[in-house]
Design a protein around this motif. Structure first.
Motif, mmCIF file in Angstrom:
data_model
loop_
_atom_site.group_PDB
_atom_site.id
_atom_site.type_symbol
_atom_site.label_atom_id
_atom_site.label_comp_id
_atom_site.label_asym_id
_atom_site.label_seq_id
_atom_site.Cartn_x
_atom_site.Cartn_y
_atom_site.Cartn_z
ATOM 1 N N GLU A 238 -119.121 28.806 -38.611
ATOM 2 C CA GLU A 238 -119.307 29.437 -39.602
ATOM 3 C C GLU A 238 -118.462 30.497 -39.568
ATOM 4 O O GLU A 238 -117.918 30.370 -38.807
ATOM 5 N N TYR B 58 -115.905 32.136 -31.620
ATOM 6 C CA TYR B 58 -116.344 30.530 -30.994
ATOM 7 C C TYR B 58 -115.630 30.805 -29.663
ATOM 8 O O TYR B 58 -114.273 31.182 -30.005
ATOM 9 N N ASP C 129 -120.807 29.733 -28.783
ATOM 10 C CA ASP C 129 -120.806 30.608 -29.597
ATOM 11 C C ASP C 129 -121.770 30.968 -28.687
ATOM 12 O O ASP C 129 -123.425 30.781 -28.323
ATOM 13 N N LYS D 51 -117.588 34.167 -37.473
ATOM 14 C CA LYS D 51 -117.986 33.689 -36.609
ATOM 15 C C LYS D 51 -117.227 33.952 -35.195
ATOM 16 O O LYS D 51 -115.432 32.431 -35.576
#
Length: 84
Positions: free
Chosen positions: A50, A55, A16, A53
């Motif tokens: 999440e 990555y 992340d 989101k």
């Protein structure tokens, strides 16, 4: 238990930004596998992220996979919901 040489070994991590949020290895482990007449799967790992989101997944293959080249291997990354 019979010993056999694993054809695929890998280390993986999920980032992340610059932060590693998950990591793992298949080194020395059979892990989960599945196969049929037309495919063979090797499960490398999982992580919980999440929704919405982004990555980055990095995979480092730590063993020469040349013996698999004629099988046209692919790396597939899936969301758990897409397995159903």
């Amino acid at each position: 238990m019979a010993h056999f040489d694993l054809a695929l070994e890998a280390e993986w991590k999920v980032l992340d930004g610059d932060q590693v949020v998950a990591q793992g290895t298949t080194r020395g482990s059979l892990g989960e596998m599945a196969w049929s007449d037309s495919f063979m799967d090797r499960y490398l790992g999982e992580f919980t992220g999440e929704a919405s989101k982004k990555y980055v997944v990095e995979v480092k293959f730590i063993k020469d996979g040349t013996p698999l080249k004629d099988l046209n291997p692919r790396l597939v990354v899936r969301m758990a919901d897409s397995w159903n």
